[in-house]
Design a protein around this motif. Sequence first.
Motif, short mmCIF file in Angstrom:
data_model
loop_
_atom_site.label_atom_id
_atom_site.label_comp_id
_atom_site.label_asym_id
_atom_site.label_seq_id
_atom_site.Cartn_x
_atom_site.Cartn_y
_atom_site.Cartn_z
N ILE A 153 34.42 38.69 45.16
CA ILE A 153 35.18 37.88 44.20
C ILE A 153 34.23 37.08 43.32
O ILE A 153 34.35 37.05 42.09
N THR A 154 33.26 36.43 43.97
CA THR A 154 32.26 35.68 43.20
C THR A 154 31.47 36.60 42.28
O THR A 154 31.26 36.29 41.10
N GLY A 155 31.05 37.75 42.81
CA GLY A 155 30.28 38.70 42.01
C GLY A 155 31.06 39.24 40.84
O GLY A 155 30.50 39.47 39.75
N SER A 156 32.36 39.46 41.03
CA SER A 156 33.19 39.94 39.94
C SER A 156 33.33 38.89 38.85
O SER A 156 33.30 39.21 37.65
N ILE A 157 33.48 37.65 39.25
CA ILE A 157 33.62 36.57 38.28
C ILE A 157 32.36 36.43 37.44
O ILE A 157 32.41 36.35 36.20
N ILE A 158 31.19 36.41 38.08
CA ILE A 158 29.95 36.25 37.31
C ILE A 158 29.56 37.56 36.63
O ILE A 158 28.95 37.55 35.56
N GLY A 159 29.92 38.70 37.22
CA GLY A 159 29.55 39.98 36.64
C GLY A 159 30.27 40.26 35.33
O GLY A 159 29.67 40.73 34.36
N ASN A 160 31.56 39.98 35.29
CA ASN A 160 32.34 40.22 34.07
C ASN A 160 31.99 39.24 32.97
O ASN A 160 31.73 39.63 31.82
N SER A 161 31.99 37.95 33.30
CA SER A 161 31.84 36.92 32.26
C SER A 161 30.41 36.67 31.85
O SER A 161 30.16 36.17 30.74
N LEU A 162 29.44 36.97 32.71
CA LEU A 162 28.03 36.77 32.34
C LEU A 162 27.36 38.09 31.98
O LEU A 162 26.87 38.26 30.87
N LEU A 163 27.34 39.04 32.92
CA LEU A 163 26.70 40.32 32.63
C LEU A 163 27.51 41.14 31.63
O LEU A 163 26.96 41.63 30.64
N GLY A 164 28.82 41.31 31.88
CA GLY A 164 29.65 42.12 31.01
C GLY A 164 29.72 41.58 29.59
O GLY A 164 29.48 42.30 28.62
N LEU A 165 30.04 40.29 29.47
CA LEU A 165 30.13 39.69 28.14
C LEU A 165 28.77 39.62 27.48
O LEU A 165 28.63 39.85 26.27
N GLY A 166 27.72 39.33 28.27
CA GLY A 166 26.38 39.26 27.70
C GLY A 166 25.93 40.58 27.13
O GLY A 166 25.41 40.65 26.01
N LEU A 167 26.14 41.68 27.87
CA LEU A 167 25.77 43.01 27.36
C LEU A 167 26.60 43.38 26.13
O LEU A 167 26.09 44.00 25.20
N ALA A 168 27.89 43.00 26.14
CA ALA A 168 28.74 43.29 24.99
C ALA A 168 28.25 42.55 23.75
O ALA A 168 28.20 43.12 22.64
N VAL A 211 30.45 30.42 29.38
CA VAL A 211 31.39 31.10 28.49
C VAL A 211 31.94 30.14 27.45
O VAL A 211 32.06 30.48 26.26
N ASN A 212 32.29 28.92 27.87
CA ASN A 212 32.79 27.94 26.91
C ASN A 212 31.73 27.60 25.86
O ASN A 212 32.04 27.43 24.67
N ALA A 213 30.47 27.50 26.28
CA ALA A 213 29.41 27.16 25.34
C ALA A 213 29.19 28.27 24.31
O ALA A 213 28.90 27.99 23.15
N VAL A 214 29.36 29.53 24.73
CA VAL A 214 29.10 30.65 23.83
C VAL A 214 30.27 30.92 22.89
O VAL A 214 30.07 31.31 21.73
N THR A 215 31.49 30.72 23.35
CA THR A 215 32.66 31.14 22.58
C THR A 215 33.38 30.01 21.85
O THR A 215 34.34 30.29 21.12
N HIS A 216 32.94 28.78 21.99
CA HIS A 216 33.72 27.66 21.43
C HIS A 216 33.77 27.66 19.91
O HIS A 216 34.71 27.14 19.31
N ASP A 217 32.74 28.25 19.25
CA ASP A 217 32.68 28.20 17.79
C ASP A 217 33.26 29.44 17.13
O ASP A 217 33.25 29.56 15.89
N GLY A 218 33.77 30.39 17.91
CA GLY A 218 34.41 31.56 17.33
C GLY A 218 33.46 32.62 16.80
O GLY A 218 33.88 33.50 16.04
N GLU A 219 32.18 32.57 17.18
CA GLU A 219 31.23 33.59 16.75
C GLU A 219 30.11 33.73 17.78
O GLU A 219 29.83 32.80 18.55
N GLY A 251 23.98 36.41 23.87
CA GLY A 251 24.13 37.45 24.87
C GLY A 251 22.98 37.45 25.86
O GLY A 251 23.17 37.62 27.07
N VAL A 252 21.75 37.25 25.35
CA VAL A 252 20.58 37.17 26.23
C VAL A 252 20.71 35.99 27.19
O VAL A 252 20.36 36.10 28.38
N LEU A 253 21.22 34.88 26.70
CA LEU A 253 21.39 33.71 27.57
C LEU A 253 22.37 34.00 28.70
O LEU A 253 22.13 33.64 29.86
N LEU A 254 23.47 34.67 28.40
CA LEU A 254 24.46 34.99 29.43
C LEU A 254 23.86 35.92 30.49
O LEU A 254 24.03 35.70 31.70
#
Length: 357
Positions: free
Chosen positions: A89-104, A326-334, A340-343
């Motif tokens: 569960i922990t791995g899924s949470i960090i994997g999707n929002s950090l690794l998944g979003l970062g790679l995207a 995630v909040n720090a990266v997405t708060h400004d809408g761009e 991505g590297v930071l995530l």
Amino acid sequence: MFAWLLVLVPASWALANATGQQSLWTFGMATAAIVPLAEWIRRATEQLARRSGPAIGGLLTVSFGNTAEFVIMLFILTSGHTDVVKGQITGSIIGNSLLGLGLAVIAGSVGRAKQQFSRARTGQLSSLLVLSMIALLIPALFDLSVSMTHGVDAPLRDEHLSLGVSCVLIVVYLANLVYTLVTHRDVFAFTHDGDDRLPPSETRRWPLWQALAILGAATIAATVEAHFVSIGLDATAATIGLSPFFLGVILLAVVGNAAELVAGVYFARRGRMGLAISITVGSTIQVALLVAPLLVLVSAFTGHPMDLVFSSPLELVAIAAVVFAVNAVTHDGETNWFEGVLLVSIYVLLGLAFYFV
């Protein structure tokens, strides 16, 4: 390429019969086989999205993508490894929002200075992430408080609290679906600001029956592969010298979320970052608000009850890190490639910590 990789599916079944379902070779082949299956799940859900809209398509990608992960967790839960399930569960949470979003974000930034998306949609996702963090922190804080009181059966009370929290989270998740897909559908509709042109291999529009058939077949096959992965967990961990907990946090979580990772990168490359965020972060939210609570409810009938108490401070720190990052990266809408590297960097740092723990 992914069509040829489907040969890994029958190959894993053959290895399971030849070397046993608990062998390292079966584990590795089944893990690899989930990747092309995830791509076909992505293609089928996109075909359905062309009929129902990107919002429904994103939800379908998240839901069917989490099916394999849910099955892995369920098999491991019935074997009594509740700590590994919590690690997943922990791995899924960090994997999707950090690794998944970062790679995207990185993939989508190639050839672009930045990508923009709806702040209303990401704001809703951020609010649900905060709720997820609070809901997963409360059982741990409650356990700490009760354990300091003498003569109290802490494990039993942890189970009761977790059952109550699970019910609340499921209700909130269902309310979120009604809010975003029904009552405020216009507010959260995706704008088609990306490249809607499909690759040559996907230009043909599939009949509805074909999309549903491929989606169902790929999901069933991924479920079988997930079963092989779960069975070979202990033997593989002993063979390669890693703990089952680390495999649950890193390897099993990434494998279980392969569909979301593939879909996130794919849509980001086409300039549809809003949809990529909805899939990657939305999968995190579905795990926290739906998958984990369902596992708690199901575990009450399996003889191996699981609570939502994440006893390791590192797991709680990892969940909190997801929310803040995630909040720090997405708060400004761009977004841009450096974000991505930071995530991804945060994910790597947490992975190192889980390895040494």
